[in-house]
Design a protein around this motif. Structure first.
Motif, PDB file in Angstrom:
ATOM      1  N   THR A  80       4.066  63.982  69.123  1.00 18.17           N
ATOM      2  CA  THR A  80       3.017  64.159  70.116  1.00 18.17           C
ATOM      3  C   THR A  80       3.485  65.129  71.198  1.00 18.17           C
ATOM      4  O   THR A  80       4.612  65.045  71.655  1.00 18.17           O
ATOM      5  CB  THR A  80       2.688  62.801  70.751  1.00 18.17           C
ATOM      6  N   GLU A  81       2.597  66.018  71.578  1.00 19.79           N
ATOM      7  CA  GLU A  81       2.919  66.938  72.667  1.00 19.79           C
ATOM      8  C   GLU A  81       2.175  66.499  73.922  1.00 19.79           C
ATOM      9  O   GLU A  81       1.290  65.664  73.866  1.00 19.79           O
ATOM     10  CB  GLU A  81       2.515  68.363  72.286  1.00 19.79           C
ATOM     11  N   ASN A  82       2.539  67.074  75.045  1.00 17.95           N
ATOM     12  CA  ASN A  82       1.864  66.819  76.312  1.00 17.95           C
ATOM     13  C   ASN A  82       1.912  65.356  76.714  1.00 17.95           C
ATOM     14  O   ASN A  82       0.898  64.686  76.833  1.00 17.95           O
ATOM     15  CB  ASN A  82       0.419  67.314  76.262  1.00 17.95           C
ATOM     16  N   LEU A  83       3.119  64.875  76.937  1.00 15.49           N
ATOM     17  CA  LEU A  83       3.311  63.514  77.408  1.00 15.49           C
ATOM     18  C   LEU A  83       3.395  63.515  78.926  1.00 15.49           C
ATOM     19  O   LEU A  83       3.848  64.481  79.536  1.00 15.49           O
ATOM     20  CB  LEU A  83       4.599  62.923  76.829  1.00 15.49           C
ATOM     21  N   ILE A  84       2.970  62.404  79.521  1.00 14.73           N
ATOM     22  CA  ILE A  84       3.058  62.235  80.971  1.00 14.73           C
ATOM     23  C   ILE A  84       3.992  61.057  81.236  1.00 14.73           C
ATOM     24  O   ILE A  84       3.763  59.957  80.722  1.00 14.73           O
ATOM     25  CB  ILE A  84       1.678  61.940  81.585  1.00 14.73           C
ATOM     26  N   GLU A  96      12.428  64.403  76.410  1.00 10.55           N
ATOM     27  CA  GLU A  96      11.021  64.643  76.089  1.00 10.55           C
ATOM     28  C   GLU A  96      10.802  64.751  74.576  1.00 10.55           C
ATOM     29  O   GLU A  96       9.840  64.217  74.042  1.00 10.55           O
ATOM     30  CB  GLU A  96      10.511  65.900  76.790  1.00 10.55           C
ATOM     31  N   LYS A  97      11.712  65.417  73.872  1.00 13.40           N
ATOM     32  CA  LYS A  97      11.595  65.528  72.413  1.00 13.40           C
ATOM     33  C   LYS A  97      11.711  64.161  71.743  1.00 13.40           C
ATOM     34  O   LYS A  97      11.001  63.863  70.789  1.00 13.40           O
ATOM     35  CB  LYS A  97      12.663  66.467  71.856  1.00 13.40           C
ATOM     36  N   ILE A  98      12.630  63.329  72.224  1.00 13.54           N
ATOM     37  CA  ILE A  98      12.809  61.989  71.661  1.00 13.54           C
ATOM     38  C   ILE A  98      11.558  61.156  71.886  1.00 13.54           C
ATOM     39  O   ILE A  98      11.051  60.511  70.965  1.00 13.54           O
ATOM     40  CB  ILE A  98      14.046  61.293  72.272  1.00 13.54           C
ATOM     41  N   LEU A  99      11.039  61.172  73.102  1.00 17.90           N
ATOM     42  CA  LEU A  99       9.837  60.387  73.417  1.00 17.90           C
ATOM     43  C   LEU A  99       8.640  60.863  72.601  1.00 17.90           C
ATOM     44  O   LEU A  99       7.829  60.062  72.138  1.00 17.90           O
ATOM     45  CB  LEU A  99       9.539  60.451  74.916  1.00 17.90           C
ATOM     46  N   SER A 100       8.542  62.149  72.399  1.00 22.00           N
ATOM     47  CA  SER A 100       7.467  62.713  71.584  1.00 22.00           C
ATOM     48  C   SER A 100       7.609  62.289  70.130  1.00 22.00           C
ATOM     49  O   SER A 100       6.652  61.873  69.493  1.00 22.00           O
ATOM     50  CB  SER A 100       7.500  64.237  71.699  1.00 22.00           C
ATOM     51  N   ASP A 136      13.392  51.839  80.375  1.00 24.40           N
ATOM     52  CA  ASP A 136      12.101  51.370  79.842  1.00 24.40           C
ATOM     53  C   ASP A 136      11.204  52.483  79.293  1.00 24.40           C
ATOM     54  O   ASP A 136       9.991  52.347  79.277  1.00 24.40           O
ATOM     55  CB  ASP A 136      11.358  50.569  80.919  1.00 24.40           C
ATOM     56  N   TYR A 137      11.810  53.582  78.829  1.00 26.41           N
ATOM     57  CA  TYR A 137      11.031  54.649  78.204  1.00 26.41           C
ATOM     58  C   TYR A 137      10.979  54.461  76.691  1.00 26.41           C
ATOM     59  O   TYR A 137      10.031  54.886  76.050  1.00 26.41           O
ATOM     60  CB  TYR A 137      11.622  56.017  78.535  1.00 26.41           C
ATOM     61  N   LEU A 138      12.017  53.862  76.126  1.00 26.34           N
ATOM     62  CA  LEU A 138      12.061  53.529  74.702  1.00 26.34           C
ATOM     63  C   LEU A 138      12.183  52.021  74.563  1.00 26.34           C
ATOM     64  O   LEU A 138      12.827  51.367  75.384  1.00 26.34           O
ATOM     65  CB  LEU A 138      13.277  54.153  74.005  1.00 26.34           C
ATOM     66  N   ILE A 139      11.575  51.497  73.504  1.00 22.82           N
ATOM     67  CA  ILE A 139      11.697  50.079  73.177  1.00 22.82           C
ATOM     68  C   ILE A 139      12.548  49.986  71.913  1.00 22.82           C
ATOM     69  O   ILE A 139      12.233  50.624  70.909  1.00 22.82           O
ATOM     70  CB  ILE A 139      10.310  49.444  72.935  1.00 22.82           C
ATOM     71  N   ALA A 140      13.624  49.209  71.986  1.00 20.68           N
ATOM     72  CA  ALA A 140      14.509  49.022  70.840  1.00 20.68           C
ATOM     73  C   ALA A 140      14.110  47.749  70.108  1.00 20.68           C
ATOM     74  O   ALA A 140      13.812  46.725  70.720  1.00 20.68           O
ATOM     75  CB  ALA A 140      15.956  48.926  71.300  1.00 20.68           C
ATOM     76  N   ASP A 141      14.089  47.824  68.781  1.00 17.25           N
ATOM     77  CA  ASP A 141      13.759  46.677  67.950  1.00 17.25           C
ATOM     78  C   ASP A 141      14.699  46.692  66.755  1.00 17.25           C
ATOM     79  O   ASP A 141      15.053  47.766  66.268  1.00 17.25           O
ATOM     80  CB  ASP A 141      12.299  46.754  67.497  1.00 17.25           C
ATOM     81  N   GLU A 142      15.111  45.523  66.297  1.00 14.31           N
ATOM     82  CA  GLU A 142      16.030  45.448  65.169  1.00 14.31           C
ATOM     83  C   GLU A 142      15.344  44.854  63.953  1.00 14.31           C
ATOM     84  O   GLU A 142      14.560  43.926  64.061  1.00 14.31           O
ATOM     85  CB  GLU A 142      17.249  44.602  65.521  1.00 14.31           C
ATOM     86  N   THR A 146      19.519  47.307  61.228  1.00 16.81           N
ATOM     87  CA  THR A 146      19.012  48.621  61.616  1.00 16.81           C
ATOM     88  C   THR A 146      18.196  48.516  62.898  1.00 16.81           C
ATOM     89  O   THR A 146      17.334  47.662  63.022  1.00 16.81           O
ATOM     90  CB  THR A 146      18.130  49.213  60.502  1.00 16.81           C
ATOM     91  N   LYS A 147      18.490  49.409  63.840  1.00 16.70           N
ATOM     92  CA  LYS A 147      17.742  49.470  65.093  1.00 16.70           C
ATOM     93  C   LYS A 147      16.698  50.567  65.013  1.00 16.70           C
ATOM     94  O   LYS A 147      16.966  51.663  64.513  1.00 16.70           O
ATOM     95  CB  LYS A 147      18.676  49.762  66.262  1.00 16.70           C
ATOM     96  N   TYR A 148      15.506  50.268  65.512  1.00 20.55           N
ATOM     97  CA  TYR A 148      14.418  51.235  65.576  1.00 20.55           C
ATOM     98  C   TYR A 148      14.018  51.430  67.029  1.00 20.55           C
ATOM     99  O   TYR A 148      14.079  50.493  67.829  1.00 20.55           O
ATOM    100  CB  TYR A 148      13.214  50.732  64.777  1.00 20.55           C
ATOM    101  N   TYR A 149      13.604  52.657  67.344  1.00 13.06           N
ATOM    102  CA  TYR A 149      13.222  52.984  68.710  1.00 13.06           C
ATOM    103  C   TYR A 149      11.810  53.547  68.719  1.00 13.06           C
ATOM    104  O   TYR A 149      11.479  54.419  67.927  1.00 13.06           O
ATOM    105  CB  TYR A 149      14.199  54.011  69.307  1.00 13.06           C
ATOM    106  N   LYS A 150      10.990  53.026  69.642  1.00 13.09           N
ATOM    107  CA  LYS A 150       9.609  53.496  69.781  1.00 13.09           C
ATOM    108  C   LYS A 150       9.358  53.753  71.256  1.00 13.09           C
ATOM    109  O   LYS A 150       9.825  53.015  72.116  1.00 13.09           O
ATOM    110  CB  LYS A 150       8.628  52.459  69.239  1.00 13.09           C
ATOM    111  N   THR A 151       8.610  54.792  71.525  1.00 14.13           N
ATOM    112  CA  THR A 151       8.271  55.133  72.902  1.00 14.13           C
ATOM    113  C   THR A 151       7.431  54.024  73.515  1.00 14.13           C
ATOM    114  O   THR A 151       6.494  53.522  72.890  1.00 14.13           O
ATOM    115  CB  THR A 151       7.509  56.468  72.942  1.00 14.13           C
ATOM    116  N   ASN A 152       7.766  53.658  74.734  1.00 21.11           N
ATOM    117  CA  ASN A 152       7.034  52.617  75.467  1.00 21.11           C
ATOM    118  C   ASN A 152       5.750  53.251  76.028  1.00 21.11           C
ATOM    119  O   ASN A 152       5.810  54.090  76.928  1.00 21.11           O
ATOM    120  CB  ASN A 152       7.899  52.066  76.592  1.00 21.11           C
ATOM    121  N   HIS A 153       4.600  52.843  75.510  1.00 20.43           N
ATOM    122  CA  HIS A 153       3.327  53.430  75.928  1.00 20.43           C
ATOM    123  C   HIS A 153       2.922  52.982  77.331  1.00 20.43           C
ATOM    124  O   HIS A 153       1.959  53.519  77.887  1.00 20.43           O
ATOM    125  CB  HIS A 153       2.235  53.088  74.911  1.00 20.43           C
ATOM    126  N   ASN A 154       3.634  52.014  77.908  1.00 19.55           N
ATOM    127  CA  ASN A 154       3.354  51.601  79.285  1.00 19.55           C
ATOM    128  C   ASN A 154       3.973  52.562  80.292  1.00 19.55           C
ATOM    129  O   ASN A 154       3.497  52.670  81.420  1.00 19.55           O
ATOM    130  CB  ASN A 154       3.887  50.184  79.541  1.00 19.55           C
TER     131      ASN A 154
END
Length: 159
Positions: A80-84, A96-100, A136-142, A146-154
């Motif tokens: 995704t581009e254009n993140l705030i 920014e690249k990681i969050l995108s 709190d920009y990434l959420i880690a889940d196992e 294996t750990k997975y990372y997802k951008t925190n939409h909040n």
């Protein structure tokens, strides 16, 4: 160990439990050994790169990804581009690249480092990824080991 490969024909077919496979063949629930990957390659032979099946494996498991051919975007949506988002304390040039990249789907460290074309080092995990998690920009889940990372939409929104 296979990190990620689109060449399914190069994978040697191997039964992991001969007894169970033998019973399934006798019950006509499973076909003869060694035909699965060939059928997959044949079925996906005319698809574009976004819809190519692939195998990802580590030392203790493997994942076979068979994309839905009716889904136009392929295996996954583009980053995704254009993140705030507010400035990240002790941020890096990769934030920014990681969050995108992690905005639409959770990613492993290996996938993130491959995408960024950087080494999967303890420095990268500790200083860059952990900083995004701690702030709190990434959420880690196992999932198992294996750990997975997802951008925190909040804290990160689409523009």
């Amino acid at each position: 160990k296979i990190e990620k490969t689109y060449n399914l024909s190069s994978i040697m077919s191997k039964r992991r439990n001969e007894l169970i496979c033998g019973v399934l063949v006798l019950c006509n629930v499973m076909e003869a050994a060694g035909t699965g990957f060939d059928k997959i390659v044949e079925e996906y032979s005319a698809v574009d790169d976004k819809h190519k099946p692939y195998i990802y494996s580590t030392s203790d498991h493997f994942t076979l990804v068979l994309p839905d051919l009716t889904y136009e975007m392929g295996v996954e949506a583009e980053p995704t581009e254009n993140l705030i988002f507010a400035p990240i304390p002790n941020g890096s040039k990769y934030d920014e690249k990681i969050l995108s990249y992690c905005y639409n789907n959770a990613k492993t460290i290996a996938e993130i480092t491959e995408y960024l074309e950087v080494s999967n080092s303890s420095y990268f995990r500790n200083k860059i990824i952990n900083n995004l998690v701690e702030n709190d920009y990434l959420i880690a889940d196992e999932d198992g080991r294996t750990k997975y990372y997802k951008t925190n939409h909040n804290t990160v929104e689409l523009a």
